[in-house]
Structures are given as C-alpha cells and as structure tokens.
Design an enzyme around this catalytic site. Sequence first.
Site, PDB file in Angstrom:
ATOM      1  N   LYS A  10     -64.224  12.649 -22.912  1.00  0.00           N
ATOM      2  CA  LYS A  10     -64.232  11.620 -23.965  1.00  0.00           C
ATOM      3  C   LYS A  10     -63.637  10.320 -23.411  1.00  0.00           C
ATOM      4  CE  LYS A  10     -64.084  15.436 -27.134  1.00  0.00           C
ATOM      5  NZ  LYS A  10     -63.807  15.962 -28.447  1.00  0.00           N
ATOM      6  N   GLU A  96     -69.095  13.318 -32.184  1.00  0.00           N
ATOM      7  CA  GLU A  96     -68.378  12.045 -32.368  1.00  0.00           C
ATOM      8  C   GLU A  96     -69.347  10.865 -32.375  1.00  0.00           C
ATOM      9  OE1 GLU A  96     -65.610  12.896 -29.261  1.00  0.00           O
ATOM     10  OE2 GLU A  96     -64.777  14.459 -30.575  1.00  0.00           O
ATOM     11  N   GLY A 172     -61.658  19.626 -31.638  1.00  0.00           N
ATOM     12  CA  GLY A 172     -60.360  18.954 -31.577  1.00  0.00           C
ATOM     13  C   GLY A 172     -59.381  19.377 -32.657  1.00  0.00           C
ATOM     14  N   SER A 212     -62.604  23.539 -29.685  1.00  0.00           N
ATOM     15  CA  SER A 212     -61.294  24.165 -29.490  1.00  0.00           C
ATOM     16  C   SER A 212     -61.332  25.360 -28.532  1.00  0.00           C
ATOM     17  CB  SER A 212     -60.678  24.562 -30.837  1.00  0.00           C
ATOM     18  OG  SER A 212     -60.484  23.404 -31.629  1.00  0.00           O
TER      19      SER A 212
HETATM   20  P1  PGA Z   1     -62.423  20.192 -28.041  1.00  0.00           P
HETATM   21  O1  PGA Z   1     -63.710  19.241 -27.936  1.00  0.00           O
HETATM   22  O2  PGA Z   1     -62.556  21.235 -26.960  1.00  0.00           O
HETATM   23  O3  PGA Z   1     -61.248  19.286 -27.824  1.00  0.00           O
HETATM   24  O4  PGA Z   1     -62.446  20.810 -29.389  1.00  0.00           O
HETATM   25  C1  PGA Z   1     -64.981  19.753 -27.652  1.00  0.00           C
HETATM   26  C2  PGA Z   1     -66.009  18.657 -27.628  1.00  0.00           C
HETATM   27  O5  PGA Z   1     -65.854  17.676 -28.363  1.00  0.00           O
HETATM   28  O6  PGA Z   1     -66.990  18.721 -26.880  1.00  0.00           O
END
Ligand code: PGA
Length: 255
Positions: A10, A96, A172, A212
């Site tokens: 990200k 996102e 997240g 996650s």
């Molecule tokens: P995360 O994000 O592992 O922090 O939940 C996964 C993603 O957005 O691809």
Amino acid sequence: MELIIAANWKMHKTTGETSDFCRAILKEEKLFSGVEILICPPYTSLPAAANIIVDSSLKLGAQDLHWEKEGAFTGEISGAMLADLGVEYVLVGHSERRHILGEDNNRISSKVKAALDCGLKPILCVGETEAEREAGATNEVIEEQLISALKALSAGKIGDLVVAYEPVWAIGTGKAALPSDAEAACLFITEALQNIAGPETVKKTRIQYGGSVKEGNIGSFVEQTSIHGALVGGASLKADSFSKLVHAARKAVQS
Ligand code: PGA
C-alpha cells in the site's frame, strides 16, 4: 498448483526501506522454493526493488495501473511504464481503490484489459462488504465483480489471471474470514470462472485469500482446496515476519 503469496505494501516504504526489505528477504530466498513470492511496493519504489531482486526468483508487482497506454492523465501510471520497469503482476480493483477511490466495475474491467494488453498479469481483487455479507449477497456481489471485470476479454486471456478474494470487512481489521467461509467463496469463484471461460481455460487460474492474513493463520487458508495463496497487507511490511509467514504457508501445504 504453485502457491502465490503477494506482499501489498500500500502507501508504505521509501526507496531506502524498500531496498532494506528486499536485501533481507533475499537472504531467505532459497528456502522459498515451491512458493511464488511477489512484492508490490508503491510506484516510487519499484525501480529500487527491481534492481535488487532482478536475478532472484522474487517477482515484482504494482498496486494499480491506468487503463490507457499514455495520454493526458496527470498523476497516472500506465501498464507500459510498469512493464518497462520489470513489473510482472498488477493488482486491479483492490477494495481500497473501489471503496476509497471510487473505482467501479467498468473502470476495473478496462484496467484488467490494459494490464493484459501490456503483458502484465492482473491480480483481480473481489470481495463483499460487511453489509453485503449480512444481507446474504456475498456470492451475488462476487459474481457481478467477476463478470463485469472480465467481459471485455476473450476466454483465453482469462486463464492468465490471478483472483484475490478479499472480503472488505477482513482487510486491515485483524478479523480474518473463517477458512471454511473463505474456501466456500473461493470455490464459488472457481465455478463462476468456469462458467465464464470454460473449465479448461481456468484450470491454472490461482485464487488467493486476503484480509488479515498473518503467520499464525496463513496455513489454515492455503490448506483449503480452492485457495492457492494469499494477498498480504500489514503482515508483509517487515521482512522477518513476512518470511515467517511464507515458511508457515509452505509447511502447511507440504504436510
Ligand atoms: P491486510 O490487507 O493483510 O492488512 O488485511 C490485505 C490487503 O489489503 O490486500
């Protein structure tokens, strides 16, 4: 099928931090056989990562692309520019981008096509929100996302795709999906792809779970029949914990 684990950084890491991560992870590279590892840094760090991983088995991915090859699109980056840097994969339709940056299914469809036209392998991200899940609409939402993203492609092209199933409520939040629920969604994705492109075409299409994922739970996802890897955000930011996560995934599929 070979597991594919992607690190989605990200909007994290400067070029120096990217170089440090890549050097650290390369020390473990020999232990990663049997798993395709993909690092998706921000655009600005792609050249730094590319320079270090160039002769290794690690692959480079980007987090997005524009749907045109070039033109008057201030601030945008095209697939041709990414391919020029040695990028092999590109995330398309991450939640996102759908939910914070307003990308709709039509936009995502043009990006999937643009990626393939530039020789990049798209990782198409799909997944339902919490409200859609509670309304029992998970499969309907995923099917619509798949059909509209792939409508501009010939069936043959669909075989080059990776799909990431990422329930929005799990990203997240520390609240991963139950492995059995993720398996049900990924099996549904497999069947939907077969309906769209035919069973032969999608034989090699890999499906990742994301949301996650960490060292402690990746094994329970990749040991599911319809899950062939993971898209990892937060737990991919530190080289030591990311490499432990990869080892945990290898162990789970080998046992
Ligand atoms: P995360 O994000 O592992 O922090 O939940 C996964 C993603 O957005 O691809």
